[in-house]
Design a protein around this motif. Sequence first.
Motif, PDB file in Angstrom:
ATOM      1  N   GLN A 127       0.801  -1.218   0.000  1.00  0.00           N
ATOM      2  CA  GLN A 127       0.000   0.000   0.000  1.00  0.00           C
ATOM      3  C   GLN A 127       0.838   1.274   0.000  1.00  0.00           C
ATOM      4  OE1 GLN A 127      -2.626  -0.408   3.364  1.00  0.00           O
ATOM      5  NE2 GLN A 127      -3.469  -2.351   2.642  1.00  0.00           N
ATOM      6  N   SER A 128       2.169   1.129   0.079  1.00  0.00           N
ATOM      7  CA  SER A 128       3.032   2.301   0.142  1.00  0.00           C
ATOM      8  C   SER A 128       3.342   2.835  -1.246  1.00  0.00           C
ATOM      9  CB  SER A 128       4.354   1.957   0.855  1.00  0.00           C
ATOM     10  OG  SER A 128       4.109   1.542   2.180  1.00  0.00           O
ATOM     11  N   GLY A 129       3.577   4.140  -1.307  1.00  0.00           N
ATOM     12  CA  GLY A 129       3.977   4.776  -2.556  1.00  0.00           C
ATOM     13  C   GLY A 129       5.432   4.515  -2.858  1.00  0.00           C
ATOM     14  N   PRO A 130       5.907   4.959  -4.011  1.00  0.00           N
ATOM     15  CA  PRO A 130       7.299   4.707  -4.414  1.00  0.00           C
ATOM     16  C   PRO A 130       8.335   5.288  -3.465  1.00  0.00           C
ATOM     17  CG  PRO A 130       5.974   5.468  -6.274  1.00  0.00           C
ATOM     18  CD  PRO A 130       5.134   5.666  -5.046  1.00  0.00           C
ATOM     19  N   GLU A 131       8.018   6.400  -2.792  1.00  0.00           N
ATOM     20  CA  GLU A 131       9.009   7.089  -1.966  1.00  0.00           C
ATOM     21  C   GLU A 131       8.800   6.875  -0.469  1.00  0.00           C
ATOM     22  OE1 GLU A 131      11.505   8.539  -3.384  1.00  0.00           O
ATOM     23  OE2 GLU A 131      10.699   8.190  -5.393  1.00  0.00           O
ATOM     24  N   THR A 132       7.845   6.048  -0.085  1.00  0.00           N
ATOM     25  CA  THR A 132       7.556   5.862   1.344  1.00  0.00           C
ATOM     26  C   THR A 132       7.981   4.471   1.811  1.00  0.00           C
ATOM     27  OG1 THR A 132       5.298   5.128   0.814  1.00  0.00           O
ATOM     28  CG2 THR A 132       5.615   7.466   1.299  1.00  0.00           C
ATOM     29  N   ASN A 133       8.266   4.378   3.135  1.00  0.00           N
ATOM     30  CA  ASN A 133       8.661   3.109   3.769  1.00  0.00           C
ATOM     31  C   ASN A 133       9.801   2.424   3.017  1.00  0.00           C
ATOM     32  OD1 ASN A 133       6.630   3.053   5.917  1.00  0.00           O
ATOM     33  ND2 ASN A 133       5.139   2.761   4.272  1.00  0.00           N
ATOM     34  N   SER A 134      10.796   3.202   2.658  1.00  0.00           N
ATOM     35  CA  SER A 134      11.898   2.648   1.856  1.00  0.00           C
ATOM     36  C   SER A 134      12.707   1.607   2.644  1.00  0.00           C
ATOM     37  CB  SER A 134      12.825   3.774   1.388  1.00  0.00           C
ATOM     38  OG  SER A 134      13.325   4.507   2.486  1.00  0.00           O
ATOM     39  N   THR A 135      12.861   1.810   3.963  1.00  0.00           N
ATOM     40  CA  THR A 135      13.624   0.850   4.771  1.00  0.00           C
ATOM     41  C   THR A 135      12.939  -0.505   4.798  1.00  0.00           C
ATOM     42  OG1 THR A 135      14.490   2.627   6.176  1.00  0.00           O
ATOM     43  CG2 THR A 135      14.599   0.393   7.048  1.00  0.00           C
ATOM     44  N   LEU A 136      11.635  -0.493   5.029  1.00  0.00           N
ATOM     45  CA  LEU A 136      10.877  -1.738   5.067  1.00  0.00           C
ATOM     46  C   LEU A 136      10.938  -2.443   3.708  1.00  0.00           C
ATOM     47  CD1 LEU A 136       7.513  -2.424   6.776  1.00  0.00           C
ATOM     48  CD2 LEU A 136       7.724  -2.967   4.365  1.00  0.00           C
ATOM     49  N   LYS A 137      10.801  -1.675   2.653  1.00  0.00           N
ATOM     50  CA  LYS A 137      10.854  -2.266   1.307  1.00  0.00           C
ATOM     51  C   LYS A 137      12.224  -2.877   1.024  1.00  0.00           C
ATOM     52  CE  LYS A 137       7.431   0.853  -0.761  1.00  0.00           C
ATOM     53  NZ  LYS A 137       7.206   1.927  -1.752  1.00  0.00           N
ATOM     54  N   ASP A 138      13.268  -2.137   1.376  1.00  0.00           N
ATOM     55  CA  ASP A 138      14.624  -2.653   1.144  1.00  0.00           C
ATOM     56  C   ASP A 138      14.857  -3.945   1.923  1.00  0.00           C
ATOM     57  OD1 ASP A 138      15.157  -0.539  -0.517  1.00  0.00           O
ATOM     58  OD2 ASP A 138      16.221   0.645   0.995  1.00  0.00           O
ATOM     59  N   ASP A 139      14.390  -3.980   3.183  1.00  0.00           N
ATOM     60  CA  ASP A 139      14.566  -5.176   4.009  1.00  0.00           C
ATOM     61  C   ASP A 139      13.791  -6.363   3.443  1.00  0.00           C
ATOM     62  OD1 ASP A 139      16.185  -3.738   5.636  1.00  0.00           O
ATOM     63  OD2 ASP A 139      14.826  -3.650   7.349  1.00  0.00           O
ATOM     64  N   PHE A 140      12.556  -6.108   3.016  1.00  0.00           N
ATOM     65  CA  PHE A 140      11.748  -7.201   2.462  1.00  0.00           C
ATOM     66  C   PHE A 140      12.369  -7.728   1.174  1.00  0.00           C
ATOM     67  CE2 PHE A 140       8.340  -9.937   2.149  1.00  0.00           C
ATOM     68  CZ  PHE A 140       7.339  -9.683   3.073  1.00  0.00           C
ATOM     69  N   ASN A 141      12.818  -6.804   0.323  1.00  0.00           N
ATOM     70  CA  ASN A 141      13.464  -7.226  -0.925  1.00  0.00           C
ATOM     71  C   ASN A 141      14.751  -8.004  -0.654  1.00  0.00           C
ATOM     72  OD1 ASN A 141      11.533  -6.078  -2.651  1.00  0.00           O
ATOM     73  ND2 ASN A 141      12.530  -4.075  -2.607  1.00  0.00           N
ATOM     74  N   ALA A 142      15.504  -7.549   0.343  1.00  0.00           N
ATOM     75  CA  ALA A 142      16.756  -8.234   0.683  1.00  0.00           C
ATOM     76  C   ALA A 142      16.484  -9.645   1.191  1.00  0.00           C
ATOM     77  CB  ALA A 142      17.522  -7.424   1.732  1.00  0.00           C
ATOM     78  N   VAL A 143      15.440  -9.794   2.011  1.00  0.00           N
ATOM     79  CA  VAL A 143      15.092 -11.118   2.530  1.00  0.00           C
ATOM     80  C   VAL A 143      14.658 -12.042   1.398  1.00  0.00           C
ATOM     81  CG1 VAL A 143      13.363 -12.356   3.902  1.00  0.00           C
ATOM     82  CG2 VAL A 143      14.503 -10.354   4.851  1.00  0.00           C
ATOM     83  N   GLN A 144      13.821 -11.541   0.491  1.00  0.00           N
ATOM     84  CA  GLN A 144      13.349 -12.373  -0.624  1.00  0.00           C
ATOM     85  C   GLN A 144      14.491 -12.783  -1.544  1.00  0.00           C
ATOM     86  OE1 GLN A 144       8.717 -11.215  -1.313  1.00  0.00           O
ATOM     87  NE2 GLN A 144      10.192  -9.825  -2.257  1.00  0.00           N
ATOM     88  N   HIS A 145      15.419 -11.856  -1.760  1.00  0.00           N
ATOM     89  CA  HIS A 145      16.562 -12.169  -2.621  1.00  0.00           C
ATOM     90  C   HIS A 145      17.521 -13.140  -1.931  1.00  0.00           C
ATOM     91  CE1 HIS A 145      19.652 -11.543  -5.666  1.00  0.00           C
ATOM     92  NE2 HIS A 145      20.514 -11.335  -4.686  1.00  0.00           N
ATOM     93  N   LEU A 146      17.764 -12.921  -0.637  1.00  0.00           N
ATOM     94  CA  LEU A 146      18.722 -13.745   0.102  1.00  0.00           C
ATOM     95  C   LEU A 146      18.230 -15.173   0.295  1.00  0.00           C
ATOM     96  CD1 LEU A 146      21.348 -13.913   1.804  1.00  0.00           C
ATOM     97  CD2 LEU A 146      19.995 -13.175   3.773  1.00  0.00           C
ATOM     98  N   PHE A 147      16.952 -15.318   0.678  1.00  0.00           N
ATOM     99  CA  PHE A 147      16.412 -16.643   0.969  1.00  0.00           C
ATOM    100  C   PHE A 147      15.709 -17.288  -0.227  1.00  0.00           C
ATOM    101  CE2 PHE A 147      16.762 -14.735   5.176  1.00  0.00           C
ATOM    102  CZ  PHE A 147      17.350 -15.766   5.900  1.00  0.00           C
ATOM    103  N   ARG A 148      15.684 -16.571  -1.367  1.00  0.00           N
ATOM    104  CA  ARG A 148      15.055 -17.101  -2.579  1.00  0.00           C
ATOM    105  C   ARG A 148      13.610 -17.512  -2.299  1.00  0.00           C
ATOM    106  NH1 ARG A 148      19.786 -20.684  -5.584  1.00  0.00           N
ATOM    107  NH2 ARG A 148      21.285 -18.964  -5.765  1.00  0.00           N
ATOM    108  N   CYS A 149      12.855 -16.566  -1.768  1.00  0.00           N
ATOM    109  CA  CYS A 149      11.458 -16.810  -1.421  1.00  0.00           C
ATOM    110  C   CYS A 149      10.627 -15.627  -1.915  1.00  0.00           C
ATOM    111  CB  CYS A 149      11.294 -16.979   0.086  1.00  0.00           C
ATOM    112  SG  CYS A 149      11.913 -15.569   1.057  1.00  0.00           S
ATOM    113  N   CYS A 150       9.316 -15.742  -1.798  1.00  0.00           N
ATOM    114  CA  CYS A 150       8.440 -14.674  -2.272  1.00  0.00           C
ATOM    115  C   CYS A 150       7.204 -14.591  -1.395  1.00  0.00           C
ATOM    116  CB  CYS A 150       8.032 -14.949  -3.717  1.00  0.00           C
ATOM    117  SG  CYS A 150       7.163 -13.566  -4.495  1.00  0.00           S
TER     118      CYS A 150
END
Length: 232
Positions: A127-150
């Motif tokens: 529900q966040s816009g492109p410029e909001t909650n960037s830390t949460l987005k970065d962490d979620f993306n990092a987890v998905q990339h690191l653990f190869r999950c979605c």
Amino acid sequence: MNRSCVNYLKTLVISLNFLCWLCAAFTVALGEFQVINSKFASLATTFWPIFPANTVVATGTINCCVCYLGVLGGMKENRCMLLNFFVLLFILMLVDLAMACVFLVYSRDVHTYFEEDLMRSLEIYRQSGPETNSTLKDDFNAVQHLFRCCGVHGVADWKGDVPISCCREDPCDIPEHSYWQEGCLVKLTEWFSGNYRSTGAGVATMFILQFMCLSITVPLFCHFSRQALGYK
């Protein structure tokens, strides 16, 4: 107790306490490394107080201070330092024992704590816009990339708005791209359960070392008391 026996006990107390101090310093460094490199802090906010990294830093710091007091007390034959060391170490042993039990118990219940937090984080991401909650987005993306999950339970959690970090291949703009099918909840639960068990085992090892230090400190303190040493 003759002098050679006293010197042997002193050397043993100093050596064991120095070993404990090194172990505690290492655990502090390890905990700080985990905190700095953690990708989960913003995803599981209610789970934060019992993160292994935070607990390791706190207990390692206290252990460093207490073991340093034991080393000084043994070197200077100081009753006051040894008494304070004995009391603090006894309290610390009880805390370590409780922590080891907590880690071993919680290693089986990590799934319950993670699911609610991860689902809430995923909804905020969606529900966040492109410029909001960037830390949460970065962490979620990092987890998905690191653990190869979605997603949390799987790719369907994103409801069609799947981020690039879920892609199996790079670049992700090909027509027939595919996503990781397994959810991150299972991967993170397994990872944290393993960390909990290893941290609990480390704390239990520290408890054994502390018990040995405590056992050797008692006769040394009694000898200093009989000889009226230690308050100079």
